[in-house]
Design a protein around this motif. Structure first.
Motif, short mmCIF file in Angstrom:
data_model
loop_
_atom_site.label_atom_id
_atom_site.label_comp_id
_atom_site.label_asym_id
_atom_site.label_seq_id
_atom_site.Cartn_x
_atom_site.Cartn_y
_atom_site.Cartn_z
N LYS A 232 0.83 -1.20 0.00
CA LYS A 232 0.00 0.00 0.00
C LYS A 232 0.87 1.25 0.00
CE LYS A 232 -0.51 -0.36 5.02
NZ LYS A 232 -1.45 -0.61 6.13
N ALA A 249 -11.96 5.04 -3.53
CA ALA A 249 -11.62 5.78 -4.75
C ALA A 249 -10.30 5.26 -5.31
CB ALA A 249 -11.52 7.27 -4.45
N THR A 250 -10.13 5.40 -6.62
CA THR A 250 -8.91 4.95 -7.30
C THR A 250 -7.96 6.11 -7.50
OG1 THR A 250 -10.13 3.21 -8.45
CG2 THR A 250 -8.00 3.85 -9.37
N VAL A 251 -6.67 5.87 -7.23
CA VAL A 251 -5.63 6.87 -7.43
C VAL A 251 -4.51 6.27 -8.27
CG1 VAL A 251 -6.13 8.12 -5.30
CG2 VAL A 251 -4.51 6.22 -5.27
N SER A 252 -3.64 7.12 -8.78
CA SER A 252 -2.49 6.66 -9.56
C SER A 252 -1.23 6.83 -8.72
CB SER A 252 -2.37 7.47 -10.86
OG SER A 252 -1.21 7.10 -11.58
N THR A 262 -2.22 1.69 -10.49
CA THR A 262 -3.47 2.10 -9.85
C THR A 262 -3.54 1.52 -8.45
OG1 THR A 262 -4.65 0.20 -10.78
CG2 THR A 262 -4.70 2.27 -12.04
N ALA A 263 -4.21 2.24 -7.57
CA ALA A 263 -4.40 1.80 -6.20
C ALA A 263 -5.77 2.26 -5.73
CB ALA A 263 -3.30 2.35 -5.29
N ARG A 264 -6.28 1.56 -4.72
CA ARG A 264 -7.59 1.88 -4.17
C ARG A 264 -7.44 2.35 -2.74
NH1 ARG A 264 -10.86 -1.21 -1.24
NH2 ARG A 264 -9.51 -3.01 -1.68
N THR A 266 -7.94 2.72 0.94
CA THR A 266 -8.52 1.86 1.96
C THR A 266 -8.62 2.54 3.32
OG1 THR A 266 -6.31 0.96 2.43
CG2 THR A 266 -7.67 -0.23 0.83
N ALA A 294 -3.59 3.65 0.36
CA ALA A 294 -4.21 3.09 -0.84
C ALA A 294 -3.49 1.81 -1.19
CB ALA A 294 -4.13 4.09 -2.00
N GLU A 295 -4.23 0.70 -1.30
CA GLU A 295 -3.65 -0.61 -1.62
C GLU A 295 -3.45 -0.75 -3.12
OE1 GLU A 295 -5.11 -5.18 -1.17
OE2 GLU A 295 -5.25 -3.90 0.61
N ASP A 297 -3.03 -2.34 -6.77
CA ASP A 297 -3.64 -3.47 -7.45
C ASP A 297 -2.60 -4.49 -7.88
OD1 ASP A 297 -6.13 -2.30 -7.17
OD2 ASP A 297 -6.00 -1.23 -9.08
#
Length: 312
Positions: A232, A249-252, A262-264, A266, A294-295, A297
């Motif tokens: 993460k 939400a998704t971030v770069s 990409t990461a989500r 958490t 953000a974890e 992918d």
């Protein structure tokens, strides 16, 4: 990653102007939740079967403790089982060899031992539910309880058949004695098995904290494992940008020498990090920063500690 680096990132973000993060992204670093593996009983390390950086699967042997004493105890327990089974199978006749009062006295002691075993087992179950002891502790106390119950059953049977023909009383006692011996053997086998520690998860061996020949204590990690696929990004956002982010939400995520990933999100901190007094004027709000996790992918070959830049 320790709090020192987190503080550096937070301080860096706190001095940025409100709109600067939109152009350069949010600074952060990669982090993972390590799994620390410790033995369930103390002992001298007889061998370590993994090396730092090695990829492991669930169930792989990590390390083993010296088990000479446990092997001896298991051999003795198995011998008692064989003796009890032979006595039961070859019992042809018998006679009452003890007085009833002697049997009842032995039964009283066995009942006290059973009460203690029941209390220990109940306490272990509560501690297991609270995460304070390993599951093996409960199994050991369960085996001890079974042994105590078998002993009570044995003596109760002797009292019950005291007036019956001697052969019947001895046969019942032999059956209970076999049950108790088998319970002791099961417990000894469990203790021997616990001298070898297996990997609870798949991943990569990060650190070895002990070497062969050293003494390992209960609850003290011997190996740390970095779980596979769990990485993460931890970064900090100004107060002005926090409202635009949300869990899920998704971030770069980008870094030097790697392609964007990409990461989500958490985790989004509810409390800000700032050094000046918390006076929420318009000027002070601009210095507040919030921790976000953000974890990733697909982290690939990236490792914890890698500096990254995160953009919504």
């Amino acid at each position: 990653m320790n709090e020192f680096f987190a503080g550096i990132f937070a301080a860096f973000l706190s001095i940025l102007p409100g709109g600067a993060a939109e152009d350069i992204g949010f600074p952060g670093y990669l982090e993972a939740d390590y799994v620390y593996v410790a033995p369930v009983s103390p002992g001298r390390i007889a061998g370590i079967d993994v090396a730092e950086g090695q990829t492991i699967a669930v169930g792989d042997v990590l390390f083993a403790l010296d088990d000479a004493q446990q092997q001896a105890l298991l051999a003795a327990a198995e011998a008692r089982v064989a003796s009890a089974r032979a006595t039961l199978e070859n019992l042809v006749t018998g006679s009452r060899s003890q007085e009833i009062d002697v049997i009842r006295a032995s039964l009283g002691k066995a009942q006290s031992d059973l009460a203690l075993a029941e209390a220990n087992f109940a306490r272990s179950e509560k501690l297991l539910a609270a995460g304070a002891v390993p599951a093996v502790r409960v199994e050991q106390d369960r085996a001890a309880l079974a042994s105590a119950q078998a002993q009570v059953e044995q003596l109760t049977a002797q009292v019950g058949v005291a007036e019956l023909p001697a052969r019947n009383a001895q046969q019942v006692a032999a059956e209970a004695n076999l049950t108790a011996a088998e319970a002791d053997a099961d417990r000894a086998a469990l203790d021997l098995k616990d001298r070898q520690t297996l990997a609870p998860i798949a991943g990569v061996v990060d650190r070895l904290f002990y070497s062969k020949g050293e003494m390992a204590a209960v609850g003290t990690p011997v190996v740390s494992i970095l779980p596979e696929g769990v990485l993460k990004a931890r970064f900090f956002v100004p107060e002005t940008e926090r409202a635009g982010l949300a869990v899920g939400a998704t971030v770069s995520v980008g870094c030097d020498g790697c392609t964007a990933m990409t990461a989500r999100i958490t985790y989004l901190a509810a409390e800000p990090q700032t050094t000046p007094p918390v006076i929420y004027s318009r000027e002070e709000r601009g210095r507040l920063v919030y921790l976000v996790e953000a974890e990733l992918d697909a982290p690939g070959i990236l490792r914890p500690g890698q500096p990254v830049t995160v953009t919504p």
